[in-house]
Design a protein around this motif. Structure first.
Motif, PDB file in Angstrom:
ATOM      1  N   UNK A   1       3.362   7.589   7.383  1.00 21.18           N
ATOM      2  CA  UNK A   1       1.937   7.285   7.579  1.00 21.18           C
ATOM      3  C   UNK A   1       1.768   6.142   8.560  1.00 21.18           C
ATOM      4  N   UNK A   2       2.596   5.099   8.406  1.00 18.35           N
ATOM      5  CA  UNK A   2       2.510   3.957   9.307  1.00 18.35           C
ATOM      6  C   UNK A   2       2.798   4.370  10.745  1.00 18.35           C
ATOM      7  N   UNK A   3       3.814   5.172  10.921  1.00 14.53           N
ATOM      8  CA  UNK A   3       4.164   5.614  12.269  1.00 14.53           C
ATOM      9  C   UNK A   3       3.037   6.437  12.882  1.00 14.53           C
ATOM     10  N   UNK A   4       2.435   7.323  12.099  1.00 15.68           N
ATOM     11  CA  UNK A   4       1.381   8.199  12.609  1.00 15.68           C
ATOM     12  C   UNK A   4       0.121   7.416  12.976  1.00 15.68           C
ATOM     13  N   UNK A   5      -0.203   6.395  12.185  1.00 12.31           N
ATOM     14  CA  UNK A   5      -1.411   5.608  12.433  1.00 12.31           C
ATOM     15  C   UNK A   5      -1.171   4.396  13.321  1.00 12.31           C
ATOM     16  N   UNK A   6       0.052   4.180  13.759  1.00 14.10           N
ATOM     17  CA  UNK A   6       0.335   3.038  14.618  1.00 14.10           C
ATOM     18  C   UNK A   6       0.298   1.720  13.873  1.00 14.10           C
ATOM     19  N   UNK A   7       0.833   1.732  12.654  1.00 18.30           N
ATOM     20  CA  UNK A   7       0.857   0.536  11.804  1.00 18.30           C
ATOM     21  C   UNK A   7       2.280  -0.015  11.790  1.00 18.30           C
ATOM     22  N   UNK A   8       2.450  -1.277  12.151  1.00 23.90           N
ATOM     23  CA  UNK A   8       3.766  -1.892  12.140  1.00 23.90           C
ATOM     24  C   UNK A   8       4.180  -2.278  10.730  1.00 23.90           C
ATOM     25  N   UNK A   9       5.407  -1.955  10.358  1.00 27.22           N
ATOM     26  CA  UNK A   9       5.897  -2.239   9.011  1.00 27.22           C
ATOM     27  C   UNK A   9       6.685  -3.550   9.008  1.00 27.22           C
ATOM     28  N   UNK A  10       6.361  -4.413   8.047  1.00 30.08           N
ATOM     29  CA  UNK A  10       7.000  -5.716   7.890  1.00 30.08           C
ATOM     30  C   UNK A  10       7.714  -5.712   6.538  1.00 30.08           C
ATOM     31  N   UNK A  11       9.008  -5.412   6.493  1.00 32.05           N
ATOM     32  CA  UNK A  11       9.698  -5.314   5.200  1.00 32.05           C
ATOM     33  C   UNK A  11       9.857  -6.668   4.521  1.00 32.05           C
ATOM     34  N   UNK A  12       9.540  -6.714   3.226  1.00 31.06           N
ATOM     35  CA  UNK A  12       9.840  -7.923   2.460  1.00 31.06           C
ATOM     36  C   UNK A  12      11.035  -7.652   1.549  1.00 31.06           C
ATOM     37  N   UNK A  13      11.708  -8.724   1.180  1.00 26.32           N
ATOM     38  CA  UNK A  13      12.966  -8.673   0.422  1.00 26.32           C
ATOM     39  C   UNK A  13      14.018  -7.833   1.150  1.00 26.32           C
ATOM     40  N   UNK A  14      14.275  -8.129   2.422  1.00 28.89           N
ATOM     41  CA  UNK A  14      15.227  -7.302   3.192  1.00 28.89           C
ATOM     42  C   UNK A  14      16.655  -7.385   2.674  1.00 28.89           C
ATOM     43  N   UNK A  15      16.993  -8.439   1.932  1.00 30.31           N
ATOM     44  CA  UNK A  15      18.343  -8.581   1.386  1.00 30.31           C
ATOM     45  C   UNK A  15      18.386  -8.259  -0.102  1.00 30.31           C
ATOM     46  N   UNK A  16      17.344  -7.628  -0.611  1.00 32.52           N
ATOM     47  CA  UNK A  16      17.288  -7.225  -2.019  1.00 32.52           C
ATOM     48  C   UNK A  16      17.584  -8.397  -2.952  1.00 32.52           C
ATOM     49  N   UNK A  17      16.905  -9.503  -2.705  1.00 37.76           N
ATOM     50  CA  UNK A  17      17.083 -10.672  -3.546  1.00 37.76           C
ATOM     51  C   UNK A  17      18.459 -11.290  -3.476  1.00 37.76           C
ATOM     52  N   UNK A  18      19.192 -10.999  -2.391  1.00 38.56           N
ATOM     53  CA  UNK A  18      20.525 -11.565  -2.206  1.00 38.56           C
ATOM     54  C   UNK A  18      21.654 -10.583  -2.446  1.00 38.56           C
TER      55      UNK A  18
ATOM     56  N   UNK B   1       0.838  -1.194   0.000  1.00 36.43           N
ATOM     57  CA  UNK B   1       0.000   0.000   0.000  1.00 36.43           C
ATOM     58  C   UNK B   1       0.881   1.255   0.000  1.00 36.43           C
ATOM     59  N   UNK B   2       0.424   2.280  -0.679  1.00 38.79           N
ATOM     60  CA  UNK B   2       1.057   3.594  -0.600  1.00 38.79           C
ATOM     61  C   UNK B   2       0.617   4.280   0.693  1.00 38.79           C
ATOM     62  N   UNK B   3       1.281   5.368   1.043  1.00 35.59           N
ATOM     63  CA  UNK B   3       0.920   6.086   2.254  1.00 35.59           C
ATOM     64  C   UNK B   3      -0.515   6.569   2.234  1.00 35.59           C
ATOM     65  N   UNK B   4      -0.954   7.080   1.068  1.00 32.92           N
ATOM     66  CA  UNK B   4      -2.331   7.595   1.013  1.00 32.92           C
ATOM     67  C   UNK B   4      -3.351   6.462   1.040  1.00 32.92           C
ATOM     68  N   UNK B   5      -2.955   5.262   0.580  1.00 36.97           N
ATOM     69  CA  UNK B   5      -3.848   4.117   0.711  1.00 36.97           C
ATOM     70  C   UNK B   5      -4.063   3.779   2.192  1.00 36.97           C
ATOM     71  N   UNK B   6      -2.969   3.797   2.944  1.00 34.75           N
ATOM     72  CA  UNK B   6      -3.081   3.515   4.378  1.00 34.75           C
ATOM     73  C   UNK B   6      -3.977   4.543   5.060  1.00 34.75           C
ATOM     74  N   UNK B   7      -3.776   5.812   4.710  1.00 35.31           N
ATOM     75  CA  UNK B   7      -4.582   6.865   5.328  1.00 35.31           C
ATOM     76  C   UNK B   7      -6.065   6.689   4.990  1.00 35.31           C
ATOM     77  N   UNK B   8      -6.340   6.406   3.737  1.00 28.14           N
ATOM     78  CA  UNK B   8      -7.741   6.240   3.327  1.00 28.14           C
ATOM     79  C   UNK B   8      -8.374   5.037   4.021  1.00 28.14           C
TER      80      UNK B   8
END
Length: 322
Positions: free
Chosen positions: A199-216, A158-165
């Motif tokens: 946006x996540x920080x303001x709304x209290x949304x925890x962020x779960x990063x995917x691909x943390x190693x950028x595909x290796x 989601x984009x920031x504005x998607x989260x807000x909406x």
């Protein structure tokens, strides 16, 4: 293991999330079971899947493996914070995908059956559905919560504005709303710093990063190639685009005396709103090799050095305005 709240919820999750996408297509059922057992033994209680995972084995194959693992008993389901996702088309029929109320109902029931459980801890929208209004989305999710089939709702990509909406509609309905957002985030890919993380920080949304190693690419790829390890054509193509940056990164990690993969994970855990990067091991070695990252604390000098190698973003609009 130090557990953290998932966003503003009271749910406690481990600082690494076990991604199951490779289970089935690349990791045998037996090895997948062993990795999941090792995860619980190590204190990793947060597992992520999706109804579409399975690749050549067919959509749903990965959830089925996780369900067979739960069926062994031994407290496996009770100890696991289970996250899965819906959105992708499961068949060619028009209502077997996206986020309509009908598909949310059908997809949840199908996932529960494959996972051999009667509830999902975190049910996530895998993508934004621009053709389904949030009123419909939240009504369907609230019905599932009322039935006890899901506990929390999350989003992904989601984009920031998607989260807000989404959050404002949930607030209007008196619903808890989104508690987590899965985003593509790593040292090389930092666009979410513009608006998603604020946006996540303001709304209290925890962020779960995917691909943390950028595909290796952030996992010590140059070291591995020097030792004769093979790499896919896609990996080599991406490496060619970023070789100078990756060389500087691996040199910096050498100066710190730390493994590049561990630094990449530790760096994410220092970022605002981030709760748990998703690791997606194919082998037991890859899983256990990720755990030392939890023992690393990067100081301000190290964080500043990484920002020099991988320039990030200030919060919007400061990033593109005075």
């Amino acid at each position: 293991m130090q557990y953290a709240n998932l966003g503003r919820s009271g749910l406690k999750v481990s600082p690494l999330c076990l991604g199951t996408m490779n289970f089935g297509p690349f990791t045998s059922e037996e090895d997948s079971f062993a990795i999941m057992d090792a995860a619980l033994d190590a204190g990793v209680n947060f597992f992520d899947s999706a109804n579409v995972y399975g690749r050549h084995l067919g959509r749903g194959a990965t959830e089925t493996i996780v369900g067979k693992w739960f069926a062994q008993g031994g407290g496996r389901r009770e100890k696991t914070v289970l996250a899965t996702k819906l959105y992708g088309d499961m068949t060619d029929w028009p209502n077997d995908g996206k986020l309509s109320a009908l598909n949310i109902r059908k997809a949840c029931d199908a996932s529960l059956k494959r996972l051999q459980t009667d509830y999902i801890d975190l049910y996530q929208a895998h993508h934004v559905d621009r053709n389904t209004p949030y009123e419909e989305f939240w009504e369907a999710m609230d019905v599932l919560r009322g039935q006890g089939k899901i506990v929390y709702v999350g989003t992904s990509n989601f984009a920031g504005w998607h989260l807000a909406k989404a959050q404002e509609e949930a607030r209007r309905r008196g619903s808890l709303g989104v508690v987590s957002e899965q985003s593509h985030y790593n040292l090389l890919t930092r666009a979410v710093e513009l608006e998603v993380l604020p946006a996540a920080e303001d709304y209290g949304i925890g962020v779960i990063p995917w691909s943390p190693l950028a595909g290796g690419l952030l996992g010590g790829v140059l070291r591995k190639l020097d030792k004769g390890r093979s790499a896919s054509e896609m990996m080599l193509s991406e490496l060619a685009k970023h070789r100078g940056t990756i060389e500087a990164y691996e040199t910096f990690c050498d100066e710190l005396g730390l493994d590049p993969a561990h630094v990449a994970l530790a760096w994410l855990l220092e970022q605002r709103a981030v709760v748990a990067p998703i690791i997606g091991p194919r082998t037991m070695e890859q899983f256990t090799g990720s755990l030392p990252a939890l023992e690393i604390t990067l100081d301000e000098q190290a964080l500043a050095g990484l920002d020099e190698i991988f320039p990030g973003h200030r919060t919007a609009p400061e990033d593109y305005a005075w």
